[in-house]
Design a protein around this motif. Sequence first.
Motif, mmCIF file in Angstrom:
data_model
loop_
_atom_site.group_PDB
_atom_site.id
_atom_site.type_symbol
_atom_site.label_atom_id
_atom_site.label_comp_id
_atom_site.label_asym_id
_atom_site.label_seq_id
_atom_site.Cartn_x
_atom_site.Cartn_y
_atom_site.Cartn_z
ATOM 1 N N GLU A 10 98.024 19.352 23.700
ATOM 2 C CA GLU A 10 98.408 18.060 24.269
ATOM 3 C C GLU A 10 99.568 18.219 25.252
ATOM 4 O O GLU A 10 100.571 18.865 24.941
ATOM 5 C CB GLU A 10 98.805 17.085 23.143
ATOM 6 N N GLY A 11 99.398 17.674 26.454
ATOM 7 C CA GLY A 11 100.441 17.711 27.472
ATOM 8 C C GLY A 11 100.601 19.047 28.170
ATOM 9 O O GLY A 11 101.453 19.213 29.035
ATOM 10 N N LYS A 12 99.786 20.027 27.830
ATOM 11 C CA LYS A 12 99.931 21.358 28.447
ATOM 12 C C LYS A 12 98.996 21.538 29.644
ATOM 13 O O LYS A 12 97.964 20.870 29.737
ATOM 14 C CB LYS A 12 99.630 22.457 27.419
ATOM 15 N N THR A 13 99.364 22.456 30.511
ATOM 16 C CA THR A 13 98.468 22.843 31.602
ATOM 17 C C THR A 13 97.636 24.011 31.095
ATOM 18 O O THR A 13 98.150 25.118 30.924
ATOM 19 C CB THR A 13 99.275 23.212 32.856
ATOM 20 N N VAL A 14 96.375 23.697 30.826
ATOM 21 C CA VAL A 14 95.508 24.636 30.119
ATOM 22 C C VAL A 14 94.496 25.264 31.071
ATOM 23 O O VAL A 14 93.854 24.564 31.859
ATOM 24 C CB VAL A 14 94.744 23.897 28.980
ATOM 25 N N ILE A 15 94.395 26.574 31.003
ATOM 26 C CA ILE A 15 93.347 27.276 31.752
ATOM 27 C C ILE A 15 92.416 27.929 30.723
ATOM 28 O O ILE A 15 92.860 28.790 29.953
ATOM 29 C CB ILE A 15 93.911 28.401 32.657
ATOM 30 N N VAL A 16 91.174 27.512 30.706
ATOM 31 C CA VAL A 16 90.187 28.142 29.831
ATOM 32 C C VAL A 16 89.754 29.445 30.497
ATOM 33 O O VAL A 16 89.394 29.449 31.684
ATOM 34 C CB VAL A 16 88.953 27.226 29.624
ATOM 35 N N VAL A 17 89.825 30.539 29.743
ATOM 36 C CA VAL A 17 89.518 31.856 30.316
ATOM 37 C C VAL A 17 88.262 32.406 29.648
ATOM 38 O O VAL A 17 88.273 32.759 28.468
ATOM 39 C CB VAL A 17 90.713 32.813 30.099
ATOM 40 N N GLU A 18 87.177 32.449 30.412
ATOM 41 C CA GLU A 18 85.874 32.863 29.864
ATOM 42 C C GLU A 18 85.378 34.115 30.586
ATOM 43 O O GLU A 18 85.654 34.313 31.771
ATOM 44 C CB GLU A 18 84.857 31.736 30.089
ATOM 45 N N ASP A 19 84.631 34.920 29.860
ATOM 46 C CA ASP A 19 84.062 36.108 30.482
ATOM 47 C C ASP A 19 82.995 35.755 31.525
ATOM 48 O O ASP A 19 83.018 36.241 32.638
ATOM 49 C CB ASP A 19 83.478 37.054 29.410
ATOM 50 N N ILE A 20 82.062 34.864 31.120
ATOM 51 C CA ILE A 20 80.931 34.619 32.009
ATOM 52 C C ILE A 20 80.420 33.195 31.855
ATOM 53 O O ILE A 20 80.401 32.654 30.751
ATOM 54 C CB ILE A 20 79.807 35.653 31.742
ATOM 55 N N LEU A 21 80.066 32.607 32.966
ATOM 56 C CA LEU A 21 79.460 31.277 32.970
ATOM 57 C C LEU A 21 77.974 31.474 33.252
ATOM 58 O O LEU A 21 77.585 31.907 34.337
ATOM 59 C CB LEU A 21 80.142 30.434 34.053
ATOM 60 N N ASP A 22 77.176 31.164 32.231
ATOM 61 C CA ASP A 22 75.740 31.440 32.304
ATOM 62 C C ASP A 22 75.013 30.085 32.345
ATOM 63 O O ASP A 22 75.005 29.424 33.380
ATOM 64 C CB ASP A 22 75.375 32.297 31.088
ATOM 65 N N THR A 23 74.452 29.625 31.218
ATOM 66 C CA THR A 23 73.820 28.298 31.226
ATOM 67 C C THR A 23 74.856 27.188 31.354
ATOM 68 O O THR A 23 74.542 26.087 31.799
ATOM 69 C CB THR A 23 73.025 28.045 29.921
ATOM 70 N N GLY A 24 76.086 27.483 30.927
ATOM 71 C CA GLY A 24 77.144 26.478 30.971
ATOM 72 C C GLY A 24 77.259 25.684 29.674
ATOM 73 O O GLY A 24 78.138 24.831 29.548
#
Length: 198
Positions: free
Chosen positions: A103-117
């Motif tokens: 909550e209230g944070k600047t969040v970056i989701v870090v994923e290996d690969i975006l496939d079907t999504g």
Amino acid sequence: MPNRGRKQRKNKKAPGESVKILISGPRIQRRIQALARQIRRDFPDEPLHLVSVLKGGVFFLTDLARSISGEVSFDFIAVSSYGQDTHSSGQVRLTRDLDSSIEGKTVIVVEDILDTGMTLQYLLKLFEQRKPKHLRVAVLLDKPDRRVAPVRADYVGFSIPNEFVVGYGLDYSERYRNLPYVGVLSLDSALAKKAREK
Ligand code: IMP
Ligand code: MG
């Protein structure tokens, strides 16, 4: 014998499997440096909270976190969407939640690969409910041809063709994650048939 180590490493795969280098380790590292600068430019004065998806996103997270200047924290989440083979079940299940609130944070989701999504769609829905200040997505690899869910990443390392890749965190039956490069996995035809039938 300068080539011996490399040759052995390339050939030492499970029977019936081979891996052809698609993106070399140094190329991955250069791209991550550029992504880190881009992320910091977009949020010059904010602490950044990286949230990585176990286990595939781990190497990308550790390299990215060390390349972003200023205040950075991180946390992990785990979901399961893939079985033992190279085909997605399309179902996403949370298997480990974050340790701390976003909550209230600047969040970056870090994923290996975006496939079907499907995975990212699930995660974004979950995280949005928790009211972060900003929510962004960084993926090392993007396979745009495979997209089913209407999601996109804000930071993309490399767009790649529709091939099954391993290395730099990505696995096939938990193997190959430790390769320092990303490579295309080929199975010999008998094994490939078995994998399709699973
Ligand atoms: P999505 O939900 O279909 O976008 O898939 C995301 C997850 O599937 C990734 O985080 C990977 O764990 C896995 N995945 C998708 N494509 C590949 C691949 O080519 N190699 C290895 N794992 C993959
Ligand atoms: Mg993954």
